[in-house]
Design an enzyme around this catalytic site. Structure first.
Site, short mmCIF file in Angstrom:
data_model
loop_
_atom_site.label_atom_id
_atom_site.label_comp_id
_atom_site.label_asym_id
_atom_site.label_seq_id
_atom_site.Cartn_x
_atom_site.Cartn_y
_atom_site.Cartn_z
N TYR A 144 16.87 26.65 6.68
CA TYR A 144 15.83 25.91 5.81
C TYR A 144 16.28 24.43 5.56
CZ TYR A 144 12.81 24.80 1.84
OH TYR A 144 11.91 24.01 1.08
N ASP A 239 23.19 19.87 7.76
CA ASP A 239 22.55 20.08 6.49
C ASP A 239 23.55 20.57 5.33
OD1 ASP A 239 20.86 20.09 4.27
OD2 ASP A 239 19.27 21.26 5.32
N LYS A 267 21.44 19.16 -4.09
CA LYS A 267 22.10 20.09 -4.96
C LYS A 267 23.18 19.84 -5.91
CE LYS A 267 19.32 23.86 -2.88
NZ LYS A 267 18.86 24.10 -1.55
#
Ligand SMILES: *Cc1c(COP(=O)(O)O)cnc(C)c1O
Length: 430
Positions: A144, A239, A267
């Site tokens: 994702y 990523d 994050k």
């Protein structure tokens, strides 16, 4: 467990927000029942609006590596807020955070700050396409990368949780330009490059996957990605929005020694405020406006409050803390495995650094198809028993759990005991 107030709050929220939430997995659909509404968090604990307190392993889905409301972060934010919340002009804070990040992730020779992981990956993809003058991109099934159009194909996280391959509203051409390949499948990615290598702008990969539960990319797989992209004039994008400052202090690139061309972060680098970042090779990054012609912008990019939370978070981290957290997570997942064995429940546990997950699945679990073999019905029932034990984990088999520096050995012991009791209670239901 009384969650009456949460129930009422969810009913109210559902009247004005689709599904009652602002991000889908929060709705607890994968485990049935209504989500808990949270009123506060401190350290490793969160408290819902019915005053139930839990040991939290969601940690806002990764960002809170120092736990909730860390004293230093809160103090720094208070001081920063008094000076104003946004200027739309450069501040020294942006350089400060970028320098801090670069020291720890040296492959990011230059970087840009943005406000979410989605923005980071979307911008990195545009940059890769603009730099290579190619349109095709490659991603892996169950990875994702946020919710931009090109990347919402065979994606993990909420897409996996709700069993959606691609979203209505994504034009067919976008999906057409995105090749998807099974994770950890060296033969499949090699074959794709043999046939289409000269059309491909980039590979984007979660080098440790975290959006289908934790699944580490094998060293052979990651090395193959590096080699194929180099040989074919494509870029390799790691990523590390989740794995950065999570899989290890230096991310997966630090663990493996494999250097991507571009990296995306998010994050943890925002310490609980909205931050993302993309960066990498200087010759590539300089193609971005205004030094180059590939467009990227953001009204709140590099926001002073967000930079402050990031700086104060990363400043407090060091490699030794990761050794300590890894030791605790290892003890935790070993304990979970032992409890599952005791109750004859097939389980596979994975962890990398501070990321961990348990699959109700005899294993091995190396890709998305493997995760799909998990017993999600058992997971849903078990989930509520775990909550009743005061343990708050990710409400989906397709998500990752996280440790913070605040979790103690005592928390780990309580959690293992909680798993034991939750297995007892779940099996008694059947
Ligand atoms: C969470 C995540 C994103 C998206 O970040 P948002 O801040 O939710 O937009 C992208 N990539 C990975 C690997 C993620 O875990």
């Amino acid at each position: 467990m009384n969650i009456e107030k949460s129930r009422r709050a969810f009913a109210e929220a559902s009247k004005i927000m689709p599904g009652g939430v602002n991000s889908p997995v929060r709705a607890f659909k994968n485990v049935g029942g209504d989500p808990l509404f949270i009123k506060k968090g401190k350290g490793q604990y969160i408290t819902d609006i019915d005053d139930n307190t839990y040991i939290d392993y969601v940690m806002s889905w990764g960002p809170l590596i120092l736990g909730h409301a860390d004293d230093h972060v809160i103090h720094a934010l208070q001081t920063a807020a008094e000076r104003g919340t946004s200027y739309g002009a450069p501040t020294e804070l942006e350089t400060q955070l970028a320098e801090l990040v670069q020291k720890i992730v040296p492959s990011m020779e230059m970087m840009r700050m943005v406000s979410s992981g989605t923005e980071a990956t979307m911008s990195a993809i545009r940059l890769a396409r603009g730099f290579t003058h190619r349109d095709k991109i490659v991603k892996f099934i169950g990875n994702y990368h946020g919710h931009s159009d090109s990347l919402l194909v065979d994606a993990g996280s909420g897409m996996a949780t709700f069993g959606i391959n691609t979203s209505p509203g994504v034009p067919a051409e976008f999906a057409y330009d995105t090749y998807t390949v099974p994770y950890n499948d060296v033969a499949a990615i090699s074959e794709l490059f043999a046939n289409h290598g000269d059309e491909i702008a980039c590979i984007i990969v979660e080098p440790v996957a975290g959006n289908m539960g934790v699944i580490p990319g094998t060293l052979e797989f990651l090395k193959t990605l590096r080699q194929l992209t180099t040989d074919n004039g494509a870029l390799l994008i790691f990523d590390e929005v989740m794995s950065g400052f999570r899989a290890g202090y230096h991310g997966v690139q630090g663990l493996t020694g494999i250097t991507p061309d571009l990296t995306t972060l998010g994050k943890v680098i925002g310490g609980g405020l909205p931050v993302g970042s993309f960066g990498g090779r200087q010759d590539i990054m300089e193609q971005i406006t205004p030094s180059g012609r590939i467009y990227h912008a953001g009204t709140l990019s590099g926001n002073p409050l967000a930079m402050t939370a990031g700086i104060t978070t990363i400043d407090q981290l060091d490699p030794e803390q990761y050794v300590a957290m890894d030791r605790k997570v290892t003890r935790l997942v070993d304990g979970i495995k032992a409890m599952a064995d005791k109750h004859h429940v097939p389980v596979t546990v994975h962890h990398v650094g501070t990321m961990w997950s348990y699959f109700f699945n005899a294993g091995p679990v190396n890709n998305f198809a493997d995760v799909q073999q998990s017993d999600v019905a058992f997971f849903a029932k078990f989930y509520w028993q775990l909550l009743a034990q005061g343990i708050y984990t990710a409400p989906s088999q397709y998500e990752t759990n996280f440790l913070s520096t605040k979790h103690t050995d005592y928390d780990i012991d309580r959690t293992i005991a909680g798993f034991d009791a939750a297995f007892d209670a779940t099996l008694a239901e059947d």
